[in-house]
Scaffold this motif. Structure first.
Motif, PDB file in Angstrom:
ATOM      1  N   LYS A  98       0.829  -1.205   0.000  1.00  0.00           N
ATOM      2  CA  LYS A  98       0.000   0.000   0.000  1.00  0.00           C
ATOM      3  C   LYS A  98       0.865   1.257   0.000  1.00  0.00           C
ATOM      4  O   LYS A  98       0.569   2.242  -0.688  1.00  0.00           O
ATOM      5  N   ALA A  99       1.931   1.237   0.768  1.00  0.00           N
ATOM      6  CA  ALA A  99       2.794   2.409   0.871  1.00  0.00           C
ATOM      7  C   ALA A  99       3.666   2.593  -0.365  1.00  0.00           C
ATOM      8  O   ALA A  99       3.956   3.729  -0.773  1.00  0.00           O
ATOM      9  N   ASP A 100       4.060   1.496  -0.992  1.00  0.00           N
ATOM     10  CA  ASP A 100       5.024   1.551  -2.094  1.00  0.00           C
ATOM     11  C   ASP A 100       4.335   1.554  -3.463  1.00  0.00           C
ATOM     12  O   ASP A 100       4.474   2.495  -4.244  1.00  0.00           O
ATOM     13  N   TRP A 119       0.794   0.844  -4.186  1.00  0.00           N
ATOM     14  CA  TRP A 119      -0.617   1.181  -4.309  1.00  0.00           C
ATOM     15  C   TRP A 119      -0.982   2.529  -3.685  1.00  0.00           C
ATOM     16  O   TRP A 119      -2.135   2.762  -3.350  1.00  0.00           O
ATOM     17  N   SER A 120      -0.027   3.413  -3.582  1.00  0.00           N
ATOM     18  CA  SER A 120      -0.312   4.708  -2.966  1.00  0.00           C
ATOM     19  C   SER A 120      -1.119   5.619  -3.883  1.00  0.00           C
ATOM     20  O   SER A 120      -1.786   6.554  -3.411  1.00  0.00           O
ATOM     21  N   ASP A 121      -1.081   5.370  -5.207  1.00  0.00           N
ATOM     22  CA  ASP A 121      -1.772   6.253  -6.140  1.00  0.00           C
ATOM     23  C   ASP A 121      -2.538   5.489  -7.224  1.00  0.00           C
ATOM     24  O   ASP A 121      -2.639   5.923  -8.358  1.00  0.00           O
ATOM     25  N   THR A 173      -9.022   0.682  -3.980  1.00  0.00           N
ATOM     26  CA  THR A 173      -8.605   0.517  -2.595  1.00  0.00           C
ATOM     27  C   THR A 173      -8.990  -0.895  -2.156  1.00  0.00           C
ATOM     28  O   THR A 173      -9.718  -1.612  -2.867  1.00  0.00           O
TER      29      THR A 173
END
Length: 362
Positions: A278-280, A282-284, A288
């Motif tokens: 999610k941080a790396d 799938w942040s943009d 979701t």
């Protein structure tokens, strides 16, 4: 590395030799043994925890994990055991060998586009290895996506507890544990213990994918393909001559090409956690984890890694669109997007209208 065009015959008949190995480049020598000098103990993990450490696996072997008395460790490869270099060079002690062709078809045509095999066939292979729904299964293999494919299929079938050694044989050896070269076989059992598949909801058909994209605003069809595949510059495969994505798909990022899952891996070859992804990655993205997610790729392997990552994090709103781009492009009427759908340059067309010069180079 998987090359289905070269090896598909192996899964339907016993060939004289494998054309694509399942070997590893790691040192084949036996590691200095912690297993023979210590009684390993490790913290317990939740049943849905998929990616586990070598220490945890050794603690199972040593009898130090309550509830894990009935277990099977298996190395996953593609083809016959005699042709799997990594297994024959040295595998986890007691590990049997299982073939990816025991869970999916290898014909590669409109009627059998590398999807999961019929439930009765998957069940037959499981029983032949001594696996029923209550068996604790621990997998690993030279191909992270192929191993994930096997684990996904076992969960779909109904095996209630499936683990993967995170990082495979390399992390096992790096931890100092033994390997062996003896070919092991499971003991056949007669009753799986539940109807197969026990979890049909983990599998999404092409028909359902099309219907949900068109009619369900909470559904997201997520491409786990390279950027060049996503943008329609290449199919990514030598045996797919058309490139594009199903109309309405969103991009899940990650892999550099069909045989590289490094986007979903740490530097040591272990698979990332959902929070790390999610941080790396799938942040943009345009989805979701609150959406109903169906992951897909070219033929189903890469998509199984994010499925397992979400599954072990407790999500029940995830599945795999099994047929992927390969099945989609076999149907001329299917709608296609070529290019970034957020761009005005994105082409919206059908499979029939796509050019046939997008196969990957040999």
């Amino acid at each position: 590395m998987k090359n289905r065009i070269l090896v598909s015959a192996l899964c339907t008949v016993i060939a004289a030799f494998m054309l694509v190995g399942c070997g590893s480049n790691s040192d084949s020598s036996t590691s200095d043994s912690k297993a023979s000098t210590s009684n390993v103990k490790a913290e317990a993990v939740e049943q849905r925890k998929v990616y586990v450490t070598p220490d945890w696996v050794q603690s199972v072997i040593d009898g130090n994990q309550e509830g894990y008395e009935d277990y099977v460790i298996a190395e996953v490869g593609y083809g016959d055991v005699k042709d799997c270099d990594s297994y024959n060079e040295g595998h986890v002690p007691g590990a049997i060998y299982v073939d990816n062709c025991e869970v999916e078809d290898a014909i590669g045509d409109v009627d059998a586009p590398y999807n999961l095999l019929p439930a009765s066939e998957v069940e037959k292979y499981l029983l032949g290895h001594g696996i029923d729904k209550d068996t604790k299964v621990i997998l690993y293999g030279a191909d992270a996506s192929g191993t994930a494919r096997q684990a996904y299929a076992y969960l779909w079938a109904g095996v209630e507890d499936v683990k993967i050694i995170n990082g495979g044989i390399d992390t096992w050896k790096a931890a100092g544990y033994d390997t062996e070269k003896e070919v092991n076989k499971g003991k056949t059992v007669s009753d799986f213990g539940t109807k197969v598949p026990a979890h049909p909801e983990y599998w999404t058909s092409m028909k359902d994918a099309k219907d949900k994209v068109a009619n369900d605003d909470n559904f997201k069809l997520v491409s786990i393909r390279s950027e060049d595949e996503w943008l329609g510059k290449t199919s990514g495969y030598t045996y797919m001559d058309k490139a594009g994505e199903p109309e309405g798909a969103v991009w899940g990022k990650g892999p550099l090409d069909p045989y590289d899952m490094s986007g979903y891996m740490n530097d040591d070859g272990t698979i990332m956690t959902l929070e790390e992804i999610k941080a790396d990655l799938w942040s943009d993205v345009d989805f979701t984890t609150d959406n109903d997610l169906a992951f897909y790729c070219g033929t189903g392997w890469r998509a199984c890694i994010p499925f397992l990552i979400c599954y072990e994090a407790g999500y029940d709103n995830v599945s795999v669109y099994d047929g992927g781009w390969y099945e989609w492009m076999l149907h001329d009427e299917n709608p296609v997007q070529v290019g970034d759908p957020a761009s005005a340059d994105c082409q919206h067309t059908t499979v029939a209208e796509l050019p046939t010069d997008k196969a990957a180079a040999e």
